[in-house]
Design a protein around this motif. Structure first.
Motif, PDB file in Angstrom:
ATOM      1  N   PHE A  57      43.886  41.424  37.718  1.00  0.00           N
ATOM      2  CA  PHE A  57      42.622  40.721  37.499  1.00  0.00           C
ATOM      3  C   PHE A  57      41.483  41.733  37.488  1.00  0.00           C
ATOM      4  O   PHE A  57      41.548  42.782  38.138  1.00  0.00           O
ATOM      5  CB  PHE A  57      42.360  39.664  38.582  1.00  0.00           C
ATOM      6  CG  PHE A  57      43.432  38.624  38.693  1.00  0.00           C
ATOM      7  CD1 PHE A  57      43.547  37.653  37.710  1.00  0.00           C
ATOM      8  CD2 PHE A  57      44.315  38.615  39.755  1.00  0.00           C
ATOM      9  CE1 PHE A  57      44.526  36.692  37.789  1.00  0.00           C
ATOM     10  CE2 PHE A  57      45.308  37.659  39.837  1.00  0.00           C
ATOM     11  CZ  PHE A  57      45.412  36.685  38.858  1.00  0.00           C
ATOM     12  N   ARG A  58      40.438  41.400  36.766  1.00  0.00           N
ATOM     13  CA  ARG A  58      39.297  42.319  36.662  1.00  0.00           C
ATOM     14  C   ARG A  58      38.627  42.544  38.014  1.00  0.00           C
ATOM     15  O   ARG A  58      38.132  43.626  38.311  1.00  0.00           O
ATOM     16  CB  ARG A  58      38.281  41.779  35.650  1.00  0.00           C
ATOM     17  CG  ARG A  58      38.798  41.815  34.218  1.00  0.00           C
ATOM     18  CD  ARG A  58      37.875  41.075  33.264  1.00  0.00           C
ATOM     19  NE  ARG A  58      36.575  41.710  33.120  1.00  0.00           N
ATOM     20  CZ  ARG A  58      36.328  42.725  32.303  1.00  0.00           C
ATOM     21  NH1 ARG A  58      37.291  43.221  31.565  1.00  0.00           N
ATOM     22  NH2 ARG A  58      35.114  43.228  32.208  1.00  0.00           N
ATOM     23  N   LYS A  59      38.602  41.513  38.862  1.00  0.00           N
ATOM     24  CA  LYS A  59      37.930  41.682  40.158  1.00  0.00           C
ATOM     25  C   LYS A  59      38.701  42.616  41.078  1.00  0.00           C
ATOM     26  O   LYS A  59      38.103  43.241  41.953  1.00  0.00           O
ATOM     27  CB  LYS A  59      37.718  40.326  40.818  1.00  0.00           C
ATOM     28  CG  LYS A  59      36.546  39.562  40.201  1.00  0.00           C
ATOM     29  CD  LYS A  59      36.240  38.277  40.927  1.00  0.00           C
ATOM     30  CE  LYS A  59      35.083  37.552  40.225  1.00  0.00           C
ATOM     31  NZ  LYS A  59      34.832  36.223  40.792  1.00  0.00           N
ATOM     32  N   VAL A  60      40.001  42.728  40.896  1.00  0.00           N
ATOM     33  CA  VAL A  60      40.771  43.693  41.679  1.00  0.00           C
ATOM     34  C   VAL A  60      40.344  45.109  41.291  1.00  0.00           C
ATOM     35  O   VAL A  60      40.119  45.971  42.150  1.00  0.00           O
ATOM     36  CB  VAL A  60      42.280  43.482  41.447  1.00  0.00           C
ATOM     37  CG1 VAL A  60      43.087  44.541  42.180  1.00  0.00           C
ATOM     38  CG2 VAL A  60      42.695  42.086  41.900  1.00  0.00           C
ATOM     39  N   LEU A  83      38.204  47.937  43.660  1.00  0.00           N
ATOM     40  CA  LEU A  83      38.574  49.336  43.879  1.00  0.00           C
ATOM     41  C   LEU A  83      37.414  50.259  43.508  1.00  0.00           C
ATOM     42  O   LEU A  83      37.082  51.187  44.258  1.00  0.00           O
ATOM     43  CB  LEU A  83      39.812  49.674  43.054  1.00  0.00           C
ATOM     44  CG  LEU A  83      40.263  51.142  43.100  1.00  0.00           C
ATOM     45  CD1 LEU A  83      40.591  51.564  44.517  1.00  0.00           C
ATOM     46  CD2 LEU A  83      41.468  51.370  42.179  1.00  0.00           C
ATOM     47  N   ALA A  84      36.792  50.030  42.359  1.00  0.00           N
ATOM     48  CA  ALA A  84      35.674  50.884  41.937  1.00  0.00           C
ATOM     49  C   ALA A  84      34.531  50.817  42.953  1.00  0.00           C
ATOM     50  O   ALA A  84      33.931  51.848  43.309  1.00  0.00           O
ATOM     51  CB  ALA A  84      35.190  50.450  40.560  1.00  0.00           C
ATOM     52  N   TYR A  85      34.236  49.633  43.445  1.00  0.00           N
ATOM     53  CA  TYR A  85      33.123  49.470  44.405  1.00  0.00           C
ATOM     54  C   TYR A  85      33.413  50.246  45.696  1.00  0.00           C
ATOM     55  O   TYR A  85      32.551  50.983  46.199  1.00  0.00           O
ATOM     56  CB  TYR A  85      32.928  47.990  44.710  1.00  0.00           C
ATOM     57  CG  TYR A  85      31.754  47.714  45.626  1.00  0.00           C
ATOM     58  CD1 TYR A  85      30.471  47.542  45.104  1.00  0.00           C
ATOM     59  CD2 TYR A  85      31.921  47.647  47.002  1.00  0.00           C
ATOM     60  CE1 TYR A  85      29.386  47.302  45.944  1.00  0.00           C
ATOM     61  CE2 TYR A  85      30.844  47.412  47.851  1.00  0.00           C
ATOM     62  CZ  TYR A  85      29.579  47.235  47.322  1.00  0.00           C
ATOM     63  OH  TYR A  85      28.512  47.001  48.149  1.00  0.00           O
ATOM     64  N   VAL A  86      34.635  50.092  46.241  1.00  0.00           N
ATOM     65  CA  VAL A  86      34.960  50.761  47.505  1.00  0.00           C
ATOM     66  C   VAL A  86      34.955  52.269  47.327  1.00  0.00           C
ATOM     67  O   VAL A  86      34.467  53.016  48.190  1.00  0.00           O
ATOM     68  CB  VAL A  86      36.323  50.255  48.026  1.00  0.00           C
ATOM     69  CG1 VAL A  86      36.765  51.075  49.236  1.00  0.00           C
ATOM     70  CG2 VAL A  86      36.237  48.780  48.401  1.00  0.00           C
ATOM     71  N   PHE A 145      32.224  46.906  31.160  1.00  0.00           N
ATOM     72  CA  PHE A 145      32.785  46.089  32.244  1.00  0.00           C
ATOM     73  C   PHE A 145      31.713  45.154  32.785  1.00  0.00           C
ATOM     74  O   PHE A 145      30.571  45.549  32.986  1.00  0.00           O
ATOM     75  CB  PHE A 145      33.287  46.998  33.366  1.00  0.00           C
ATOM     76  CG  PHE A 145      34.202  46.323  34.351  1.00  0.00           C
ATOM     77  CD1 PHE A 145      35.571  46.386  34.194  1.00  0.00           C
ATOM     78  CD2 PHE A 145      33.702  45.625  35.429  1.00  0.00           C
ATOM     79  CE1 PHE A 145      36.431  45.772  35.093  1.00  0.00           C
ATOM     80  CE2 PHE A 145      34.535  45.010  36.331  1.00  0.00           C
ATOM     81  CZ  PHE A 145      35.908  45.081  36.167  1.00  0.00           C
ATOM     82  N   SER A 146      32.099  43.912  33.025  1.00  0.00           N
ATOM     83  CA  SER A 146      31.154  42.939  33.564  1.00  0.00           C
ATOM     84  C   SER A 146      31.933  41.798  34.188  1.00  0.00           C
ATOM     85  O   SER A 146      33.062  41.498  33.785  1.00  0.00           O
ATOM     86  CB  SER A 146      30.237  42.401  32.446  1.00  0.00           C
ATOM     87  OG  SER A 146      29.384  41.393  32.942  1.00  0.00           O
ATOM     88  N   LEU A 147      31.323  41.157  35.201  1.00  0.00           N
ATOM     89  CA  LEU A 147      31.885  39.945  35.808  1.00  0.00           C
ATOM     90  C   LEU A 147      30.818  38.862  35.712  1.00  0.00           C
ATOM     91  O   LEU A 147      29.985  38.721  36.606  1.00  0.00           O
ATOM     92  CB  LEU A 147      32.260  40.197  37.278  1.00  0.00           C
ATOM     93  CG  LEU A 147      33.334  41.253  37.546  1.00  0.00           C
ATOM     94  CD1 LEU A 147      33.533  41.435  39.047  1.00  0.00           C
ATOM     95  CD2 LEU A 147      34.656  40.879  36.881  1.00  0.00           C
ATOM     96  N   ASP A 182      39.334  35.130  39.911  1.00  0.00           N
ATOM     97  CA  ASP A 182      38.838  36.276  39.150  1.00  0.00           C
ATOM     98  C   ASP A 182      38.472  35.923  37.725  1.00  0.00           C
ATOM     99  O   ASP A 182      37.410  36.291  37.254  1.00  0.00           O
ATOM    100  CB  ASP A 182      39.904  37.368  39.121  1.00  0.00           C
ATOM    101  CG  ASP A 182      39.422  38.612  38.396  1.00  0.00           C
ATOM    102  OD1 ASP A 182      38.325  39.062  38.712  1.00  0.00           O
ATOM    103  OD2 ASP A 182      40.134  39.095  37.527  1.00  0.00           O
ATOM    104  N   GLU A 183      39.371  35.249  37.008  1.00  0.00           N
ATOM    105  CA  GLU A 183      39.199  35.040  35.583  1.00  0.00           C
ATOM    106  C   GLU A 183      38.811  33.592  35.312  1.00  0.00           C
ATOM    107  O   GLU A 183      39.664  32.707  35.374  1.00  0.00           O
ATOM    108  CB  GLU A 183      40.502  35.357  34.837  1.00  0.00           C
ATOM    109  CG  GLU A 183      40.936  36.807  34.946  1.00  0.00           C
ATOM    110  CD  GLU A 183      40.079  37.730  34.106  1.00  0.00           C
ATOM    111  OE1 GLU A 183      39.674  37.332  33.009  1.00  0.00           O
ATOM    112  OE2 GLU A 183      39.814  38.848  34.561  1.00  0.00           O
TER     113      GLU A 183
END
Length: 1016
Positions: A27-30, A34-37, A123-125, A826-827
C-alpha cells in the motif's frame, strides 16, 4: 556477513532497494510511513495515526498504523524501523538516503542528475491532507538545499572546465527557467566555448520566462554577462579560432517571398471560421521553417500548441495530440478548468485520454475520436475567447488514423478564430488533404494550401550568397552543390555551415551528402545522435540521460554542441525539457544506417527505462504503448508479451467495466485508447501471434502457460462485452479450468469476474451467486480485499435478481464495509462504495420504496461530482430517471434524462443504457419530437435485443404501451399498446417488481393519467 544496505532514492519518484532488489509495497501508506520515519527520525504513534488517518475514528486509525508497521516488518530487515507502544523511530540498520549525500555531489553523477527533482516526485495521499502538507514542506526545504548543492558544483566545474558545468547548469534552468545566477554562469561558460547560438538561446529563454512569470526584465548583472559572452564569441577568445557562421535562422528567412506573403495575409484575415494553412513539400524543402516564420508574425500573446508525428505513428494512437496538449500544462497555458469555466466532466474526459494534461479525475470510457475532437474544439474555443490560439501540426503524413479523426472532428466543430498550420510530405490519396478539402467544401474552414519545391539553380546561388555574403562562389561550385543536394535547403544549409571546409563531402547521393557532414562529428556526439534516433519522437532529457551510453560524458555539453550545429532542437513546453532532431530526415538516415545489434541495444535500454516509469505510472496507456514498441524493437519478446497483456487487461477494465476494480487513485491516473472493436481485435491478434511464436521457441514454459491463460481470459471477456456470448464463455471457461488446475488464483479470479459481469447483464441470479461464492475463497490477504468487496457486491446483486431483497441489502452493505476498510487502510475505493450504494437504491426501488431509492441515487450523483467520478454520472442519472418516472415526477425525469444522455453522448450505441433511451423516447414523443423518439426507441430496442436483460425489456415494453401512435413511430410499434403492456406486466411479475405492477394497475384504472399522456 555484511547486511545488505537499504538504499532510499527519495529525490524523484521514490525507490527503495535492499541490496540489488527493489522493494514493492502493498500500500502507498506503507511506503509513505517508511519515508517519513527515515526523514524525521522519530515520531509518536499518536502523531503518525493523525498524519495518515486524521479525521477518522482513533481506534481504527491506531489499528491501521499497527497494520502498516506489520507490513514494514515483513518487508524490511530487523533494525530499519523500531517501534514500541509510544514511539516509532529510525533504527541503526545500514541505510543510504540520497538526500543525505548532497554534500558529496561531485562524486555521484546519478545524484547530481536528480538533486533538483522534488522529494517523492509524483507521490501523494489525497485522503491524508496532513501528510501532503508535510510533504510540501519537506519538498520546499530539500529543493533549496538541492539547488544550492548543484549550483556550488556548477561553480566549481566552471572554474576548472566550462564543459563540465553545462550539465548541472542546464538542470538548474530546467527546474527554474528564471534562475538568473545559473543563467549567468551558463552564458559565461558558453561564451568561453565560443557557442554564440547557445548564449543567445539561454538569454532569450530567460527573458521570456521572466516576462511571463514576473513581468520584469533581467538584472543588469545578467545583461552585462550576456554582452560579455557575446563579445567573447564574436572575438573567438579562449577557443582559438573564429566563431562558426550564423545559421539561416539567425540571419533571417531566405526566399519563399510569394508563399510567405500569401500565408501571412491569409492568417491575418479576420473571420469566425478556423483558418488552415497547409504547407506541402518533400523532406528537407523548408516546410517547417516557413510555418515557423508565419507563426512569428502572429500576435505576441498567441498561445501556440505544437504536435508532431512520431515514428510508427499507428502504434501510438493520439500521441501527437498528447504532445500538443502538453503546451497547456506550462505556466500561462491556461489549464485551470474552473478559471476557464470549462465543464469539469469534459476536462476529465480529456485527462483520461491525454496524460500530459495531468488531470486527475475519471470520466466514462470510451471516448471515441469524434467526441474527443468535439471536446477539444470546445476547449480551444474557450481559450480563444481570452487570447489568440494557433495549432501547429508537423508531418501530418505520419499521423495515426485516430489522430486524423480527432483533427477532422476539431475542425468540423469550428472553434472560432483559431489558426491551424500543418506540414506534410506529398503522397498519393492523402487523408489529411481529403479532410481539409471536404471541410472547405462544407463551409467549415478557410483553407490555403502551399506546395514548396526545391530551390532552382539560381535560387541555390542566391542562397549561398545569403549565407556567406563576403565569400565568392565559383559557378561550377554552385552547380555541384545544386546537383548533389537537389536544391534542398536542409542540405544546402548544412554543407554551407563552414565556408572554409569542403562544400561537398560524401557521395553523390543525398545519403552520401548527409553521411559526409555527420562524419565530422566526434564519436561521442555520433553515439548521442544514434541514441536519440531510437526514440519514436522528441526525447525527454531525463530519459535520454538514462539511455545514453555509459561512456558518454557531459551529455548536456554534447547536446549543446549538436544544437550549435542545428542538428537538434530543444523544447521546454509543459515544464519538461525535450530534445529532438532539427529534421526528421537526419533521424531516418541515422536509424537506417545503424547496425542491427546497436539498434537492438538502444531499444532495450529504452525499454528498461520506460519500464521503470511504467511501474511508477501504471495507468499511463500511451507510456505502455511506447514500452511495447521498444520491447518489440529490442527483441524483448517475453517482456513485450507481458506488457501487451497488461495493456489489454487495463483496456477492458477502463473501457468496458463500469466499476473497474481499481482504487480511486488508479482511476484518476489511468488512460487508455485502442479505438473501437476492430482496433482491439487487431491488438488481440498481434498478442496471440506473439504468444504462438514464444511457445514454439520453448522459452520458459511455466511463465508462458500463465500468460496464455491470462490472454484467453481477457479475449473471452472482450467477446462477452461485444455480445459474442458462446465464443466468449468458451474462452473464459477454458482459461478458468486451466487456472484452477494450475493454482493460478489471479487468473482464476479474473475469469470469474468476466463470467460475473456476463451473469449480471443477463440478470441470472443463480449463476451469479455460484460465481461469487467461488470467488470469495480466492480473496485472501490484504491484497484480496478489493476482490472480496466485489464478490460481496456480486452476491448482493444475485440475491436481488432472485428477489431476496433482505439478503441483497445485507450483502451490499457488507461490500460497502469492505471497501471502506480499504479506504481507511490506505487505498480509497470510494467509487466502489458508491457502486454498492447505487445497487442498494435499486434494491429498494424494486421493493417500491421510491423515496429512499431516489435519495440514494441523488447522494451517489452528488458524490460523483464532488469526487470527480464522472464515469458514474450516466449510470446514476439513468437510475434517477427510472425513479422519477415511477414517481410521476416529470421535472425530475427531464433533469435526469438530460444528465444521462449528456454523459452517453458519443458512446457506441452498444455501451448505452436501454431504460434511459426508452424513457427519452417517451419524453420526446410527449414534446412532439418524433425524430428523437424514433432514434432513442431504436437504440433501446437494439440494446435489449443484444443483451436480453429482462428488467430493461420490461421497461421498454411498458414505454411502448404508453407511447402515442405517431406516424414516425409506427415501424417500431407493430403491436397494439395492450400487447406491450401485457408483456411488461408478465416480466415485472417474474422479476418481483411490485411497484411497476401497481403502476400498471393504476394505468388500467385510469388513475395515472400523468404517465399515460406524456408531455401534457
Amino acid at each position: 556477513m555484511e547486511p545488505e544496505v537499504l538504499r532510499g532514492r527519495l529525490l524523484g519518484p521514490p525507490r527503495f532497494l535492499l541490496g540489488e532488489r527493489e522493494l514493492s509495497f502493498p500500500f502507498r501508506k506503507v511506503e509513505a510511513l517508511l519515508a517519513y520515519v527515515l526523514l524525521e527520525g522519530k515520531a509518536s504513534r499518536e502523531s503518525l495515526a493523525s498524519l495518515f488517518w486524521g479525521g477518522r475514528d482513533e481506534v481504527l486509525a491506531a489499528r491501521n498504523l499497527r497494520n502498516a508497521l506489520y507490513q514494514l516488518r515483513l518487508l524490511l530487515p530487523e533494525g530499519v524501523v523500531l517501534a514500541d507502544r509510544v514511539w516509532v523511530a529510525r533504527g541503526d540498520y545500514p541505510t543510504d538516503l540520497d538526500l543525505e549525500g548532497l554534500d558529496r555531489l561531485g562524486e555521484d553523477e546519478d545524484l547530481a542528475a536528480r538533486c533538483v527533482r522534488p522529494v517523492l516526485e509524483g507521490f501523494s495521499l489525497p485522503d491524508s491532507p496532513e501528510f501532503d502538507e508535510w510533504l510540501r514542506t519537506v519538498r520546499s526545504r530539500w529543493e533549496s538545499r538541492g539547488r544550492r548543492a548543484l549550483l556550488d558544483l556548477a561553480r566549481r566545474r566552471a572554474a576548472l572546465s566550462p564543459p563540465g558545468a553545462l550539465g548541472p547548469l542546464r538542470r538548474l534552468l530546467e527546474a527554474d527557467g528564471g534562475d538568473e545566477e545559473a543563467a549567468r554562469i551558463l552564458m559565461d561558460c558558453l561564451g568561453r566555448l565560443g557557442q554564440l547560438r547557445g548564449v543567445e538561446g539561454v538569454h532569450r529563454a530567460l527573458v521570456r520566462r521572466l516576462r511571463e512569470d514576473l513581468g520584469v526584465p533581467p538584472e543588469e548583472a545578467t545583461e552585462a554577462t550576456y554582452r560579455e559572452a557575446l563579445g567573447r564569441c564574436r572575438r573567438g577568445l579562449e577557443v582559438g579560432g573564429e566563431p562558426s557562421p550564423s545559421s539561416p535562422s539567425e540571419r533571417g528567412f531566405f526566399g519563399r517571398t510569394e508563399e510567405r506573403v500569401r500565408a501571412v495575409r491569409f492568417l491575418e484575415e479576420p473571420g469566425d471560421l478556423p483558418r488552415v494553412l497547409c504547407v506541402d513539400g518533400e523532406a528537407g524543402v523548408g516546410k517547417t521553417c516557413l510555418a515557423r516564420a508565419c507563426l512569428e508574425t502572429l500576435a505576441p500573446e498567441t498561445l501556440v500548441l505544437r504536435g508532431n508525428a512520431v515514428q510508427g505513428g499507428e502504434r501510438f494512437p493520439l500521441l501527437p495530440w498528447n504532445d500538443l496538449l502538453r503546451g497547456l500544462a506550462r505556466p500561462g497555458g491556461g489549464t485551470d478548468s474552473r478559471d476557464l469555466g470549462f465543464p469539469e466532466s469534459l476536462w476529465s474526459l480529456l485527462g483520461e485520454t491525454f496524460p500530459s494534461l495531468g488531470v486527475r479525475s475519471t470520466s466514462f470510457q470510451p471516448a471515441d475520436p469524434g467526441r474527443l475532437g468535439a471536446v477539444l474544439a470546445a476547449l480551444f474555443d474557450r481559450l480563444s475567447s481570452r487570447r489568440p490560439v494557433a495549432l501547429f501540426l508537423e508531418d501530418l503524413h505520419g499521423f495515426d488514423g485516430p489522430s486524423l479523426d480527432v483533427l477532422e472532428s476539431v475542425l468540423a466543430h469550428g472553434p472560432g478564430g483559431i489558426r491551424l498550420l500543418s506540414t506534410s510530405r506529398p503522397a498519393p490519396d492523402r487523408r489529411d488533404r481529403r479532410i481539409y478539402r471536404g471541410l472547405e467544401r462544407g463551409g467549415r474552414i478557410r483553407l490555403l494550401s502551399l506546395t514548396l519545391r526545391p530551390f532552382s539553380l539560381s535560387e541555390t546561388r542566391d542562397f549561398c550568397a545569403f549565407l556567406h555574403p563576403f565569400r565568392p562562389f565559383d559557378p561550377r561550385e554552385v552547380e555541384s552543390l545544386f546537383r548533389r543536394t537537389e536544391g534542398l535547403p536542409l542540405f544546402l544549409a548544412e554543407l554551407l555551415r563552414d565556408p572554409r571546409g569542403p562544400l561537398c563531402p560524401g557521395g553523390e547521393e543525398l545519403d552520401g551528402v548527409m553521411e559526409g557532414f555527420l562524419a565530422g562529428l566526434a564519436p561521442a556526439d555520433r553515439r548521442t545522435l544514434e541514441c536519440l534516433a531510437a526514440f519514436e519522437g522528441p526525447a525527454a532529457l531525463d530519459l535520454l540521460r538514462e539511455t545514453a551510453d555509459p561512456e558518454t560524458e557531459d551529455l548536456e555539453g554534447r547536446l549543446e554542441c549538436l544544437r550549435e550545429r542545428a542538428l537538434l532542437t530543444e523544447d521546454r513546453t509543459g515544464g519538461e525539457t525535450t530534445v529532438d532532431f532539427g529534421h526528421s530526415l537526419v533521424r531516418e538516415h541515422l536509424y537506417r544506417t545503424l547496425p542491427e545489434g546497436r539498434r537492438r541495444s538502444l531499444h532495450r535500454s529504452l525499454a528498461e527505462a520506460l519500464g521503470r516509469r511504467a511501474a511508477a505510472n501504471p495507468g499511463d496507456g500511451l507510456l505502455e504503448g511506447r514500452l511495447i514498441h521498444h520491447c518489440r524493437r529490442g527483441g524483448l519478446r517475453r517482456e513485450e508479451l507481458t506488457h501487451r497483456i497488461r495493456s489489454l487487461r487495463r483496456h477492458i477494465a477502463l473501457y468496458y467495466e463500469l466499476f473497474p476494480l481499481l482504487s480511486d487513485e488508479e482511476l484518476r491516473s489511468s488512460s487508455t485508447f485502442f479505438g473501437g472493436r476492430d482496433a482491439t481485435l487487431e491488438r488481440l491478434e498481434e498478442t496471440r501471434s506473439l504468444l504462438g511464436d514464444l511457445k514454439r521457441s520453448q522459452e520458459d514454459r511455466k511463465t508462458l502457460e500463465s500468460l496464455e491463460r491470462e490472454y484467453r481470459a481477457i479475449r473471452g471477456g472482450f467477446h462477452l462485452w461485444w455480445g459474442e456470448y458462446d465464443q466468449g464463455r468458451a474462452l473464459v471457461e477454458a482459461a478458468l479450468e486451466r487456472a484452477s488446475e494450475g493454482g493460478d488464483r489471479r487468473v482464476e479470479a479474473d475469469c470469474l469476474k468476466h463470467l460475473g459481469y456476463d451473469a449480471i447483464q443477463r440478470e441470472d441470479g443463480a449463476e451469479l451467486e455460484g460465481i461469487a461464492r467461488r470467488l470469495l475463497p480466492l480473496c485472501g490477504g490484504s491484497r484480496g480485499l478489493p476482490w472480496r468487496g466485489m464478490a460481496l457486491r456480486f452476491l448482493g446483486l444475485a440475491r436481488l435478481f432472485l428477489r431476496d431483497h433482505g439478503e441483497a441489502e445485507r450483502f451490499l452493505l457488507l461490500s460497502m464495509d469492505r471497501f471502506r476498510d480499504l479506504e481507511a487502510l490506505d487505498e480509497p475505493y470510494r467509487f466502489h462504495v458508491l457502486a454498492a450504494r447505487g445497487y442498494l437504491g435499486e434494491c429498494r426501488h424494486r421493493q417500491g420504496r421510491l423515496e429512499e431509492a431516489r435519495a440514494l441515487y441523488d447522494a451517489c450523483l452528488e458524490e460523483c461530482r464532488r469526487e470527480g467520478f464522472f464515469r458514474g454520472l450516466g449510470f446514476f442519472h439513468g437510475l434517477g430517471a427510472q425513479g422519477a418516472f415511477d414517481a410521476g415526477d416529470r421535472e425530475g425525469l427531464a433533469r435526469h434524462l438530460s444528465g444521462a444522455l449528456g454523459e452517453m453522448a458519443g458512446l457506441p450505441w452498444s455501451r448505452g443504457d436501454a431504460p434511459t433511451y426508452a424513457l427519452a423516447a417517451w419524453e420526446a414523443a410527449g414534446r412532439g419530437d418524433g425524430a428523437s423518439a424514433v432514434e432513442h426507441l431504436g437504440r433501446a430496442a437494439r440494446l435489449c435485443e443484444s443483451l436480453n436483460k429482462r428488467s430493461w425489456t420490461a421497461l421498454l415494453e411498458l414505454v411502448k404501451g404508453l407511447l402515442p401512435r405517431m406516424r414516425e413511430l409506427e415501424p417500431l410499434l407493430p403491436d397494439p399498446p395492450e400487447a406491450s403492456l401485457a408483456r411488461a406486466e408478465g416480466l415485472c411479475r417474474d422479476l418481483g417488481m411490485g411497484h411497476r405492477l401497481a403502476l400498471l394497475e393504476r394505468l388500467r384504472e385510469g388513475r395515472y393519467r400523468a404517465l399515460s399522456r406524456p408531455g401534457r
